[in-house]
Design a protein around this motif. Structure first.
Motif, PDB file in Angstrom:
ATOM      1  N   PHE A  49       0.816  -1.212   0.000  1.00 27.41           N
ATOM      2  CA  PHE A  49       0.000   0.000   0.000  1.00 27.41           C
ATOM      3  C   PHE A  49       0.850   1.262   0.000  1.00 27.41           C
ATOM      4  CE2 PHE A  49      -4.022  -1.959   2.172  1.00 27.41           C
ATOM      5  CZ  PHE A  49      -4.097  -2.884   1.150  1.00 27.41           C
ATOM      6  N   ALA A  50       2.187   1.131  -0.091  1.00 29.04           N
ATOM      7  CA  ALA A  50       3.106   2.276  -0.079  1.00 29.04           C
ATOM      8  C   ALA A  50       2.804   3.211   1.091  1.00 29.04           C
ATOM      9  CB  ALA A  50       3.055   3.029  -1.407  1.00 29.04           C
ATOM     10  N   GLN A  51       2.768   2.613   2.270  1.00 30.80           N
ATOM     11  CA  GLN A  51       2.473   3.371   3.485  1.00 30.80           C
ATOM     12  C   GLN A  51       3.739   4.073   3.961  1.00 30.80           C
ATOM     13  OE1 GLN A  51       2.538   4.616   7.201  1.00 30.80           O
ATOM     14  NE2 GLN A  51       3.175   2.480   7.265  1.00 30.80           N
ATOM     15  N   ASN A  52       3.625   5.360   4.275  1.00 25.05           N
ATOM     16  CA  ASN A  52       4.780   6.161   4.680  1.00 25.05           C
ATOM     17  C   ASN A  52       5.129   5.912   6.139  1.00 25.05           C
ATOM     18  OD1 ASN A  52       5.111   7.429   2.183  1.00 25.05           O
ATOM     19  ND2 ASN A  52       3.696   9.079   2.704  1.00 25.05           N
ATOM     20  N   PRO A  68       1.887  12.573   5.387  1.00 24.94           N
ATOM     21  CA  PRO A  68       0.696  11.721   5.413  1.00 24.94           C
ATOM     22  C   PRO A  68       1.065  10.247   5.391  1.00 24.94           C
ATOM     23  CG  PRO A  68       1.059  12.470   3.184  1.00 24.94           C
ATOM     24  CD  PRO A  68       2.160  13.082   4.032  1.00 24.94           C
ATOM     25  N   GLY A  69       0.080   9.400   5.608  1.00 23.49           N
ATOM     26  CA  GLY A  69       0.301   7.967   5.586  1.00 23.49           C
ATOM     27  C   GLY A  69       0.549   7.409   4.196  1.00 23.49           C
ATOM     28  N   HIS A  70       0.208   8.176   3.174  1.00 24.53           N
ATOM     29  CA  HIS A  70       0.421   7.753   1.788  1.00 24.53           C
ATOM     30  C   HIS A  70       0.627   9.005   0.948  1.00 24.53           C
ATOM     31  CE1 HIS A  70      -1.265   3.738   2.800  1.00 24.53           C
ATOM     32  NE2 HIS A  70      -2.054   4.454   3.582  1.00 24.53           N
ATOM     33  N   GLY A  71       1.521   8.926  -0.029  1.00 24.63           N
ATOM     34  CA  GLY A  71       1.693  10.033  -0.958  1.00 24.63           C
ATOM     35  C   GLY A  71       2.631  11.109  -0.465  1.00 24.63           C
ATOM     36  N   PRO A  72       2.705  12.226  -1.212  1.00 18.51           N
ATOM     37  CA  PRO A  72       3.682  13.272  -0.913  1.00 18.51           C
ATOM     38  C   PRO A  72       3.290  14.149   0.269  1.00 18.51           C
ATOM     39  CG  PRO A  72       2.321  13.928  -2.768  1.00 18.51           C
ATOM     40  CD  PRO A  72       1.915  12.515  -2.432  1.00 18.51           C
ATOM     41  N   GLU A  73       4.291  14.838   0.780  1.00 12.92           N
ATOM     42  CA  GLU A  73       4.059  15.835   1.825  1.00 12.92           C
ATOM     43  C   GLU A  73       3.328  17.039   1.245  1.00 12.92           C
ATOM     44  OE1 GLU A  73       7.794  16.972   3.483  1.00 12.92           O
ATOM     45  OE2 GLU A  73       8.291  14.962   4.210  1.00 12.92           O
TER      46      GLU A  73
END
Length: 212
Positions: free
Chosen positions: A12-15, A191-196
């Motif tokens: 899930f590409a979790q940050n 965030p938990g996913h995606g860019p800042e």
């Protein structure tokens, strides 16, 4: 001062965020949902001392690796808020549902509440309870660094889902406007996913919360 490195993990590409005090090199991992060899390698490469695991909430992509990592390294699990107990209880079911490796059960060493602080070396991080995506969701805010680790509350251009058990759209919007916006427009969030992004940018351009 607080420093950090974002490491995407799981399908899930979790940050997952590795955060540390640059004076003492004491570190914590925020939301170690998986990818444990990669996370441990990053800690070693930077010469940090991992002292705790912090959880924003207990969905599988954020919490799936937590029990195993805590057991292997003897680390305390800090958070989330007790409202997410049922998600922790259901981690095994979540693993099967989303095709994740089996998640080891765990009990947090410390539950978090709104207004708590968590120590990291010589710095302190503020905890805010931000329900809506899950009932027990928390975020971690460091005013000096102007950084907030928000899990799945807010994203660049979007907001967290509220169609999972315990989710509520109105509650999520209230969390964003009453808990996040007062941290300041210049605060950058991870965030938990995606860019800042920044809270100011989202207030201006995010279609779900612009103008709030």
């Amino acid at each position: 001062m607080l420093r950090y490195l974002t490491i995407p993990v799981t399908p899930f590409a979790q940050n997952c965020s590795l955060v540390w005090c640059d004076e003492t090199q004491d570190a914590a991992l925020i939301d170690p949902g998986g990818g444990l060899p990669e996370l441990k390698a990053a800690v070693a490469r930077l010469g940090l001392k991992l002292t705790a695991l912090w959880l924003t909430h207990a969905h599988i992509d954020h919490a799936g690796g937590t029990g195993q990592l805590a057991r292997e390294l003897g680390l305390p699990i800090i958070g989330p808020h007790p409202g997410d107990q049922f998600w922790i209880d259901g981690l095994a079911q979540q693993s099967k549902m989303f095709g994740f490796p089996p998640a080891e059960p765990f009990t947090p060493s410390r539950w978090l509440a709104d207004g708590d602080t968590v120590a990291l070396g010589k710095t302190e991080v503020l905890v805010r309870h931000c329900p809506g995506h899950t009932p027990g969701h928390v975020v971690f805010f460091h005013a000096g660094a102007q950084r907030c680790f928000v899990g799945d509350v807010l994203f660049a251009g979007s907001i967290g889902r509220t169609d999972f058990p315990g989710g509520d759209h109105d509650t999520l919007i209230a969390s964003i406007t009453q808990r996040l916006w007062p941290m300041g427009d210049d605060t950058v969030f991870i965030p938990g996913h995606g860019p800042e992004s920044s809270f100011g940018r989202e207030r201006r351009t995010n279609p779900y919360v612009s103008g709030t």
